[in-house]
Design a protein around this motif. Structure first.
Motif, PDB file in Angstrom:
ATOM      1  N   THR A 117      -3.717  -1.910   7.489  1.00 42.23           N
ATOM      2  CA  THR A 117      -2.356  -2.001   6.959  1.00 42.23           C
ATOM      3  C   THR A 117      -1.912  -0.644   6.417  1.00 42.23           C
ATOM      4  O   THR A 117      -0.775  -0.213   6.645  1.00 42.23           O
ATOM      5  N   ALA A 118      -2.799   0.042   5.712  1.00 38.96           N
ATOM      6  CA  ALA A 118      -2.476   1.379   5.182  1.00 38.96           C
ATOM      7  C   ALA A 118      -2.163   2.346   6.327  1.00 38.96           C
ATOM      8  O   ALA A 118      -1.251   3.171   6.214  1.00 38.96           O
ATOM      9  N   ARG A 119      -2.876   2.228   7.438  1.00 36.11           N
ATOM     10  CA  ARG A 119      -2.587   3.078   8.602  1.00 36.11           C
ATOM     11  C   ARG A 119      -1.173   2.840   9.126  1.00 36.11           C
ATOM     12  O   ARG A 119      -0.479   3.779   9.520  1.00 36.11           O
ATOM     13  N   GLU A 120      -0.742   1.582   9.130  1.00 39.81           N
ATOM     14  CA  GLU A 120       0.624   1.261   9.568  1.00 39.81           C
ATOM     15  C   GLU A 120       1.652   1.836   8.603  1.00 39.81           C
ATOM     16  O   GLU A 120       2.695   2.332   9.020  1.00 39.81           O
ATOM     17  N   VAL A 121       1.355   1.759   7.311  1.00 37.82           N
ATOM     18  CA  VAL A 121       2.247   2.365   6.312  1.00 37.82           C
ATOM     19  C   VAL A 121       2.388   3.853   6.594  1.00 37.82           C
ATOM     20  O   VAL A 121       3.501   4.397   6.591  1.00 37.82           O
ATOM     21  N   ILE A 122       1.276   4.514   6.844  1.00 34.61           N
ATOM     22  CA  ILE A 122       1.291   5.956   7.092  1.00 34.61           C
ATOM     23  C   ILE A 122       2.169   6.283   8.300  1.00 34.61           C
ATOM     24  O   ILE A 122       2.972   7.222   8.250  1.00 34.61           O
ATOM     25  N   ASP A 135       1.004  10.218   1.349  1.00 33.04           N
ATOM     26  CA  ASP A 135      -0.075  10.650   0.462  1.00 33.04           C
ATOM     27  C   ASP A 135      -0.726   9.464  -0.235  1.00 33.04           C
ATOM     28  O   ASP A 135      -1.953   9.336  -0.254  1.00 33.04           O
ATOM     29  N   MET A 136       0.092   8.583  -0.810  1.00 29.64           N
ATOM     30  CA  MET A 136      -0.453   7.422  -1.511  1.00 29.64           C
ATOM     31  C   MET A 136      -1.215   6.515  -0.558  1.00 29.64           C
ATOM     32  O   MET A 136      -2.319   6.060  -0.848  1.00 29.64           O
ATOM     33  N   ALA A 137      -0.636   6.237   0.615  1.00 30.51           N
ATOM     34  CA  ALA A 137      -1.270   5.335   1.579  1.00 30.51           C
ATOM     35  C   ALA A 137      -2.555   5.928   2.145  1.00 30.51           C
ATOM     36  O   ALA A 137      -3.511   5.199   2.427  1.00 30.51           O
TER      37      ALA A 137
END
Length: 156
Positions: A117-122, A135-137
């Motif tokens: 999920t974090a990869r998708e946010v990025i 940066d946060m993700a």
């Protein structure tokens, strides 16, 4: 009323916030599961797992706040109910108390889901020119990957 003018268009902020909401839901769901496992773990590794789970749920609690505040920084309201989180996450709820190995296995899976999920946010944040969210993700991605690795190591 002041408008948000942080160099990211409203539609882009909303797209990023939509992905962040999924990360928030994963984070909170994983927090809840980890806390439950902390309370209910038994077996020969009780003390080490009880302590490890506590460290992990505390980290997740702080991470949930960071993700929610990033959503608010983008001038979008953050989801905040169990029903909202249930619709946004793919982390499976555990209605019973599994043995310690299954607890660890479920947490590995949960952290791997949150990392994805974090990869998708990025991806979405990078396309929007939102370096703050990238940066946060990225930090969240690294934390989930490391935690999954540490937990997976217990099962070998």
């Amino acid at each position: 009323m002041a408008t948000t003018s942080i160099g990211i268009a409203k539609k882009d902020r909303e797209a990023v916030a939509k992905q962040l909401s999924k990360l928030l839901a994963d984070t909170y769901s994983l927090y809840l599961k980890t806390h439950s496992f902390h309370w209910n773990v038994t077996g020969p590794h009780f003390n080490s797992l009880h302590t490890m789970f506590e460290t992990q749920y505390n980290e997740l609690w702080l991470a949930a706040d960071e993700v929610a505040e990033r959503i608010r920084t983008l001038d979008v309201f953050a989801p905040g109910s169990y029903s909202q989180f249930g619709k946004l996450t793919t982390i499976k709820e555990e209605p019973s108390v599994p043995d310690w190995k299954e607890m660890v296995n479920q947490l590995v899976t949960g952290h791997e889901i949150a990392a994805a999920t974090a990869r998708e946010v990025i991806k979405v944040a990078d396309a929007a020119g939102d370096e703050g969210t990238v940066d946060m993700a990225t930090g969240r991605l690294k934390a989930h990957e490391k935690t999954a690795w540490m937990l997976r190591s217990l099962l070998k």
